[in-house]
Design an enzyme around this catalytic site. Structure first.
Site, short mmCIF file in Angstrom:
data_model
loop_
_atom_site.label_atom_id
_atom_site.label_comp_id
_atom_site.label_asym_id
_atom_site.label_seq_id
_atom_site.Cartn_x
_atom_site.Cartn_y
_atom_site.Cartn_z
N HIS A 1 49.49 -21.85 -18.83
CA HIS A 1 48.82 -20.57 -18.65
C HIS A 1 48.78 -20.19 -17.18
O HIS A 1 49.01 -21.02 -16.31
CB HIS A 1 47.39 -20.59 -19.23
CG HIS A 1 46.46 -21.55 -18.57
ND1 HIS A 1 46.17 -22.79 -19.09
CD2 HIS A 1 45.75 -21.47 -17.41
CE1 HIS A 1 45.32 -23.42 -18.29
NE2 HIS A 1 45.05 -22.63 -17.26
N GLU B 1 44.75 -17.05 -18.83
CA GLU B 1 43.36 -17.47 -18.83
C GLU B 1 42.59 -16.48 -17.98
O GLU B 1 42.87 -16.32 -16.79
CB GLU B 1 43.22 -18.87 -18.22
CG GLU B 1 41.78 -19.31 -18.02
CD GLU B 1 41.68 -20.61 -17.23
OE1 GLU B 1 40.62 -20.81 -16.61
OE2 GLU B 1 42.64 -21.41 -17.21
N GLU C 1 54.41 -6.25 -14.76
CA GLU C 1 55.74 -5.66 -14.76
C GLU C 1 56.30 -5.68 -16.17
O GLU C 1 56.23 -6.71 -16.85
CB GLU C 1 56.66 -6.44 -13.83
CG GLU C 1 58.09 -5.91 -13.82
CD GLU C 1 59.01 -6.75 -12.96
OE1 GLU C 1 59.98 -6.19 -12.41
OE2 GLU C 1 58.79 -7.99 -12.84
#
Length: 126
Positions: free
Chosen positions: A5, A56, A122
């Protein structure tokens, strides 16, 4: 090894969860309060943590805002139709900060949106 993560500190957890789930279509995978440390962790993503990398979202209860600094770049998401994706983000109240088009010095079609805390995401069209 694999990436598990990426952690982002957010000022308003509910607002951030709404953005990532309602605007970007992720799922809230798990959430846990840590009252003794005065923070909450929420994990969001497009699939199970056992299969994919996720985000997270860390909310420190006593910190309503963060300075992003100059080191952070962006999170990248692939989308099949970048124009429709940007239109959907706008329709849901999201902020497109760079319209779809070829990247500078290249041909890859990209766009950027911004989450409620100012983090850039993006979009890349293969």
């Amino acid at each position: 090894m694999r990436i598990l993560h990426t952690m982002l500190r957010v000022g308003d957890l509910e607002r951030s969860i709404a953005f990532y789930t309602e605007v970007l279509g992720m799922q809230l995978l798990r959430r846990k309060d840590f009252p003794e440390g005065r923070f909450t962790l929420a994990f969001v993503g497009y699939g199970a943590e056992s299969e994919q990398a996720v985000l997270e979202l860390t909310h420190n209860w006593d910190t309503p805002h963060y300075e992003l600094g100059t080191g952070y770049g962006h999170i990248a998401l692939e989308t099949d139709d970048i124009f429709a994706t940007c239109d959907a983000v706008r329709a849901k109240g999201g902020k497109v900060v760079r319209e779809p088009g070829p990247m500078k010095h290249g041909t890859t079609v990209i766009a950027f949106v911004e989450d409620p805390d100012g983090y850039k995401i993006e979009f890349i069209q293969p």
